[in-house]
Design a protein around this motif. Structure first.
Motif, PDB file in Angstrom:
ATOM      1  N   LEU A 119      -2.480  -1.842   5.558  1.00  9.75           N
ATOM      2  CA  LEU A 119      -1.602  -1.198   4.579  1.00  9.75           C
ATOM      3  C   LEU A 119      -2.435  -0.756   3.386  1.00  9.75           C
ATOM      4  O   LEU A 119      -3.196  -1.557   2.822  1.00  9.75           O
ATOM      5  N   ASN A 120      -2.303   0.525   3.003  1.00  3.11           N
ATOM      6  CA  ASN A 120      -2.999   1.076   1.846  1.00  3.11           C
ATOM      7  C   ASN A 120      -1.995   1.479   0.771  1.00  3.11           C
ATOM      8  O   ASN A 120      -0.979   2.120   1.086  1.00  3.11           O
ATOM      9  N   ALA A 159      -2.807  -5.194  11.477  1.00  2.00           N
ATOM     10  CA  ALA A 159      -2.096  -4.360  10.512  1.00  2.00           C
ATOM     11  C   ALA A 159      -3.053  -3.905   9.422  1.00  2.00           C
ATOM     12  O   ALA A 159      -4.026  -4.588   9.091  1.00  2.00           O
ATOM     13  N   LYS A 171      -5.505  -5.964   4.972  1.00  2.41           N
ATOM     14  CA  LYS A 171      -5.907  -5.804   6.369  1.00  2.41           C
ATOM     15  C   LYS A 171      -5.759  -7.129   7.089  1.00  2.41           C
ATOM     16  O   LYS A 171      -6.300  -8.161   6.648  1.00  2.41           O
ATOM     17  N   ARG A 186      -5.906  -2.334  -0.469  1.00  2.07           N
ATOM     18  CA  ARG A 186      -5.436  -2.464   0.897  1.00  2.07           C
ATOM     19  C   ARG A 186      -5.310  -3.918   1.323  1.00  2.07           C
ATOM     20  O   ARG A 186      -5.976  -4.815   0.772  1.00  2.07           O
ATOM     21  N   SER A 219       4.496   2.777  11.284  1.00  2.55           N
ATOM     22  CA  SER A 219       3.800   3.236  10.088  1.00  2.55           C
ATOM     23  C   SER A 219       4.751   3.306   8.898  1.00  2.55           C
ATOM     24  O   SER A 219       5.910   3.717   9.044  1.00  2.55           O
ATOM     25  N   PRO A 220       4.261   2.961   7.681  1.00  2.23           N
ATOM     26  CA  PRO A 220       5.080   3.129   6.472  1.00  2.23           C
ATOM     27  C   PRO A 220       4.997   4.537   5.896  1.00  2.23           C
ATOM     28  O   PRO A 220       5.556   4.800   4.823  1.00  2.23           O
ATOM     29  N   ASP A 221       4.305   5.467   6.562  1.00  2.00           N
ATOM     30  CA  ASP A 221       4.095   6.814   6.025  1.00  2.00           C
ATOM     31  C   ASP A 221       5.374   7.513   5.565  1.00  2.00           C
ATOM     32  O   ASP A 221       5.350   8.230   4.555  1.00  2.00           O
ATOM     33  N   VAL A 254       2.042   4.969  -0.042  1.00  2.00           N
ATOM     34  CA  VAL A 254       1.710   3.885   0.884  1.00  2.00           C
ATOM     35  C   VAL A 254       1.474   4.485   2.259  1.00  2.00           C
ATOM     36  O   VAL A 254       2.216   5.366   2.714  1.00  2.00           O
ATOM     37  N   SER A 255       0.437   4.027   2.939  1.00  2.00           N
ATOM     38  CA  SER A 255       0.157   4.459   4.301  1.00  2.00           C
ATOM     39  C   SER A 255      -0.393   3.275   5.089  1.00  2.00           C
ATOM     40  O   SER A 255      -0.686   2.225   4.524  1.00  2.00           O
ATOM     41  N   GLY A 256      -0.552   3.458   6.383  1.00  2.00           N
ATOM     42  CA  GLY A 256      -1.106   2.400   7.215  1.00  2.00           C
ATOM     43  C   GLY A 256      -0.387   2.264   8.534  1.00  2.00           C
ATOM     44  O   GLY A 256       0.265   3.206   9.009  1.00  2.00           O
TER      45      GLY A 256
END
Length: 438
Positions: free
Chosen positions: A94-95, A92, A436, A434, A137-139, A112-114
Motif C-alpha cells: 500500500l502506497n 500486500a 509492505k 508505504r 487494489s485500492p486504486d 492511495v495505490s497498491g
C-alpha cells in the motif's frame, strides 16, 4: 467458479494469513516454508515441492504477473501457510503518495495505490496443480480521473473525454483467475489459465510486478505499449513449457476496462495473442509477443490495434538479501490505418540490503494522444521522453511487515511544438510512504 465465490474464498484466506503477520517467522528467498499446521501432514519434501511453480516444474521465483516469467533469481515474496490440502500465499503493498507535476498541464494530488494478492494452490497425486488467485487494489479510491502524470494517456474518466497527462486508476478487481497444469515429465508441462479479470500472454510482467519497477509509485508512460492488457475482463490462456522455454496463446477481451472501477465488466473473447519466453540462465528472462486487439479504446470503438512486444529482464542476487534488477523493453502499436507508434523503456532498481532501494527509469514514446485532432480523436504524432530517479528507505516493523519512506524526481522532454502548452520541458516529483507485507 463464480467470481464472487472466488473473491470470498481468497479474501478469507488473505485475512487469515495477514492475521499471522505479527507472529510469522522470517524466511529467506529460497528457504521460505509454510507455517506449521497440525492438519497439514506434509514433510520437508512436500514443502520443497510446494515452492515450485503452479504451472510447471520450475522455481516459483520465475513466476511474475499472469503467466509471465521473470529471472529465476527474482523474488517471490509472500506469507505462506498450509490449510489442509491447500497452500496459501498472501502479500500486500500500500502506497500513500503526494504527487506534483509542473507546468500548465500539471497538477497536484495525494492518492492511495497498491494491491492485496492471495493465491490458493492444491497439488494432486497425478502431478497436476490447481491454482486460484485474487488481486485487489485500492486504486478506485483516488477517483475516476486517476493522478497527474505528464505525457501519460489512455482510458477515460467519464466515458466521454480521454485521460491525458494523467494515469488512470486500476479496477478494484485486478485479477480473479484460476489455472490448472499437468506435468508431463521432469521438464515438460501443459497449463490452462482463465481470468475475469486476468492477464493474457502478451508483454513483459506488468510494471507493479517487475522487480525493476515495483518500488516506484509512478506508472510508466509506456504502460499502454507494454503491459496495459494485464487487467482485461475475460482471458483464456493455453501454454506448453519445456525446461527454460515456453510458448503460450491467449484469447481475451480487447476493450480496456470502463470508467466504473468497482465492478466487473462483461467478458468477451474477441482478441488473441501469442508469446514465446526463454530463460537462458537463472539471471535472465526474455520474451517476444504479438497481439491482435479488437477495439481497445472505449472512445474509438471502430479502431482495432495490433501490438508487438519484446523485452529482456536481468536480475542478480547481491548477498543474502540484496538484488539488482533491470528491464529493457520495446513495444509497437499499429492501428487500423497502418499507423505505428513505438515505445521504449529502460528501468533498473538496486536493493543492496533490507533497508534501501534505489530505482530509475528512462522512456521514449511516439504518441498522438497528447493533443486532440481538429475533429476530436487523436491528433498529431509527437515523440516525447521521460526520465525519473528515486529511492525508498524501509524499516522492519515485524519479521513480515515493512514501513517505508521514499521520493522520486522526474524530468520530461517534449518537442518544440509542444513546449508552449507544456511550459517548456516540465518536471515532476512524488513523496510517498508505504506498508509492505511479504
Amino acid at each position: 467458479m463464480a467470481p464472487h465465490t472466488l473473491v470470498g474464498a481468497l479474501a478469507g484466506v488473505s485475512l487469515l494469513a495477514l492475521a499471522q503477520v505479527a507472529t510469522a517467522q522470517d524466511h529467506s528467498h529460497h528457504q521460505a516454508e509454510p507455517a506449521a499446521d497440525p492438519h497439514a501432514g506434509h514433510d520437508r519434501a512436500d514443502m520443497a515441492h510446494a515452492m515450485t511453480s503452479p504451472y510447471g516444474p520450475w522455481p516459483m521465483s520465475r513466476d511474475a504477473s499472469g503467466t509471465s516469467w521473470q529471472p529465476d533469481s527474482g523474488e517471490h515474496a509472500g506469507i505462506h501457510t498450509v490449510r489442509g490440502d491447500w497452500t496459501v500465499m498472501t502479500h500486500a503493498l500500500l502506497n500513500l503518495t503526494y504527487d506534483t507535476q509542473s507546468g500548465p498541464r500539471g497538477g497536484d494530488k495525494t492518492f492511495v495505490s497498491g494491491m492485496l494478492m492471495t493465491t490458493a494452490r492444491r497439488d494432486f497425486d497425478d502431478g497436476s496443480t490447481l491454482n486460484l488467485r485474487a488481486m485487489l487494489s485500492p486504486d478506485p479510491l483516488m477517483g475516476k480521473s486517476g493522478y497527474p502524470l505528464l505525457l501519460a494517456a489512455g482510458e477515460t474518466a467519464n466515458g466521454v473525454d480521454p485521460l491525458v497527462d494523467r494515469q488512470h486508476p486500476h479496477d478494484f478487481f485486478m485479477e480473479l483467475s484460476a489455472s490448472y497444469s499437468k506435468r508431463l515429465s521432469e521438464k515438460d508441462s501443459l497449463y490452462g489459465y482463465i481470468g475475469l479479470p486476468g492477464e493474457p500472454a502478451f508483454g513483459p510482467p506488468a510494471f507493479m510486478h517487475r522487480m525493476s519497477a515495483m518500488d516506484s509509485p509512478e506508472a510508466p508512460i509506456t504502460h499502454h505499449w507494454l503491459d496495459s492488457t494485464h487487467i482485461v475482463f475475460g482471458v483464456t490462456t493455453l501454454g506448453w513449457a519445456h525446461d527454460r522455454f515456453k510458448i503460450e496463446t491467449s484469447a481475451f477481451k480487447g476493450r480496456e476496462p470502463d470508467e466504473e472501477r468497482w465492478g466487473i465488466d462483461e467478458p468477451k473473447l474477441d482478441s488473441w495473442s501469442v508469446r514465446a519466453s526463454w530463460n537462458p540462465s537463472s539471471d535472465w528472462a526474455l520474451q517476444a509477443s504479438y497481439a491482435d486487439v479488437s477495439a481497445p479504446e472505449q472512445l474509438e470503438p471502430d479502431e482495432d490495434e495490433t501490438k508487438w512486444s519484446a523485452s529482456v529482464l536481468h536480475t542478480r542476487r547481491l548477498g543474502e538479501t540484496g538484488w539488482w534488477s533491470s528491464t529493457l523493453a520495446w513495444g509497437r502499436k499499429t492501428n487500423s490505418h497502418d499507423e505505428s507508434k513505438d515505445g521504449w523503456l529502460l528501468e533498473s532498481a538496486l536493493h543492496p540490503n533490507d533497508r534501501w532501494t534505489v530505482f530509475a527509469r528512462a522512456e521514449r514514446i511516439e504518441t498522438d494522444e497528447l493533443v486532440p485532432g481538429d475533429h476530436g480523436g487523436h491528433g498529431p504524432l509527437y515523440t516525447v521522453g521521460k526520465a525519473s530517479v528515486g529511492a525508498v528507505r524501509d524499516w522492519r516493523i515485524t519479521p513480515r511487515v515493512r514501513f517505508g519512506l521514499g521520493a522520486l524526481y522526474a524530468m520530461n522532454r517534449v518537442p518544440d511544438a509542444l513546449e508552449p502548452i507544456y511550459g517548456g520541458d516540465p518536471d515532476g516529483g512524488m513523496v510517498f510512504m508505504r506498508l509492505k507485507i511479504d
